[in-house]
Scaffold this motif. Structure first.
Motif, short mmCIF file in Angstrom:
data_model
loop_
_atom_site.label_atom_id
_atom_site.label_comp_id
_atom_site.label_asym_id
_atom_site.label_seq_id
_atom_site.Cartn_x
_atom_site.Cartn_y
_atom_site.Cartn_z
N HIS A 142 0.83 -1.22 0.12
CA HIS A 142 0.07 -0.04 0.06
C HIS A 142 0.92 1.28 0.10
CE1 HIS A 142 0.79 -1.09 4.17
NE2 HIS A 142 0.57 0.13 4.36
N ASP A 175 -9.38 -6.86 -0.15
CA ASP A 175 -9.91 -6.10 0.86
C ASP A 175 -9.24 -4.70 1.02
OD1 ASP A 175 -7.49 -7.01 1.68
OD2 ASP A 175 -8.22 -7.25 4.00
N TRP A 176 -8.57 -4.33 -0.10
CA TRP A 176 -7.77 -2.79 -0.10
C TRP A 176 -8.53 -2.28 -1.10
CZ3 TRP A 176 -3.88 -0.55 2.96
CH2 TRP A 176 -3.39 -1.28 3.81
N GLU A 177 -9.37 -1.24 -1.12
CA GLU A 177 -10.01 -0.42 -2.00
C GLU A 177 -9.31 0.21 -3.15
OE1 GLU A 177 -13.66 2.42 -2.39
OE2 GLU A 177 -12.93 2.46 -0.64
N GLU A 215 -11.44 -12.99 6.07
CA GLU A 215 -12.48 -11.89 5.47
C GLU A 215 -13.65 -11.96 6.45
OE1 GLU A 215 -15.04 -12.16 1.29
OE2 GLU A 215 -13.69 -13.60 1.84
N GLY A 218 -12.71 -9.16 8.76
CA GLY A 218 -12.69 -7.97 8.17
C GLY A 218 -13.92 -7.36 7.92
N GLU A 219 -15.11 -8.25 7.72
CA GLU A 219 -16.51 -7.64 7.76
C GLU A 219 -16.91 -7.23 9.03
OE1 GLU A 219 -18.38 -11.12 6.14
OE2 GLU A 219 -17.81 -10.87 3.86
N HIS A 223 -14.77 -3.88 7.02
CA HIS A 223 -14.07 -3.74 5.74
C HIS A 223 -14.79 -3.99 4.63
CE1 HIS A 223 -10.16 -3.94 8.80
NE2 HIS A 223 -10.98 -2.84 8.79
N GLY A 224 -14.41 -3.67 3.62
CA GLY A 224 -15.14 -4.23 2.22
C GLY A 224 -14.29 -5.02 1.67
N VAL A 225 -15.01 -6.00 0.96
CA VAL A 225 -14.02 -7.04 -0.16
C VAL A 225 -14.52 -6.75 -1.50
CG1 VAL A 225 -13.78 -9.48 -0.81
CG2 VAL A 225 -13.79 -8.57 1.73
#
Length: 236
Positions: A142, A175-177, A215, A218-219, A223-225
């Protein structure tokens, strides 16, 4: 082969999209290398493969790069027995975990490389041989100065396209936009590919991709996926 001395195989030294993490193998993973590698393992130095010969049958082939500890890949091999799966990973504990669990589940439609993925693609996987390519949650690198290490770059996608059959699918998830947007920007210009969700749109997670523990955590944290599904166009 001594599991304590088992190391990833390499042929060249480009800028790599990963680092080898130090990790201690469990006794079960060590035993899996000693007893199961001859069943599931394939060497980079075996050269170009006939995939029907490798698996002993003619079936659709799915290849995944960077399967981590292998839980989802093992699940897919169990749940999709009509397909054959190839996993590529450089981290010995993850490889040991996968082949250990695969043996317990009596999985037969799985083979594993512990080597650099680019080397495997170049030297072992025939052109027009894959029905699905999977890349789930790769290192996003990142920091801007590290972006060049991201595996998803135009030359990499061109290489995957070469290995896919017409009608084959590239499936990526992150999961990183910012990395999802980068993936979209890299994939979309390829005229040989169709975005299954529509131009510059992300796809819903297909049922065949299991939701990992990572995942799910993260949800819970909000966090998005993002899933990307692109199909290689049929030859005109």
């Amino acid at each position: 082969m001594d599991p304590l001395e088992f190391k990833p195989e390499y042929k060249r030294k480009p800028i790599r999209s990963y680092v080898i993490r130090s990790g201690r193998m469990t006794d079960g993973q060590k035993k899996a290398f000693a007893s199961q590698w001859q069943t599931y393992g394939v060497s980079l130095f075996d050269g170009m493969q006939s995939l029907p010969q490798l698996f002993g049958r003619q079936a659709p082939v799915v290849l995944e790069i960077g399967f981590g500890m292998g839980d989802s890949l093992c699940s897919m091999a169990v749940n999709e027995p009509d397909k054959d799966f190839i996993g590529i990973e450089v981290h010995p504990p993850g490889v040991g975990c996968l082949i250990n669990n695969a043996a317990k589940a009596e999985v037969e439609n799985l083979r594993v490389y512990m080597a650099d993925a680019i080397d495997v693609l170049d030297d072992c996987i025939p052109d027009n041989s894959l029905d699905r390519f999977q890349l789930y949650f790769p290192d996003p690198w990142h920091k801007k100065k590290h972006n060049k290490r991201r595996i998803v770059q135009p030359p990499f996608v061109a290489k995957i396209l070469q290995k896919l059959k017409p009608g084959g699918v590239i499936h990526m998830a992150t999961d990183w936009e910012a990395y999802a947007e980068h993936m979209m920007e890299v994939l979309s210009p390829f005229t040989e590919l169709d975005n299954q969700a529509g131009e510059y749109c992300f796809s819903e997670r297909p049922e065949y991709r299991p939701v990992t523990k990572f995942e799910k955590r993260g949800e819970r944290l909000g966090h998005g996926v993002w899933d990307l599904l692109f199909t290689k166009k049929e030859s005109e």
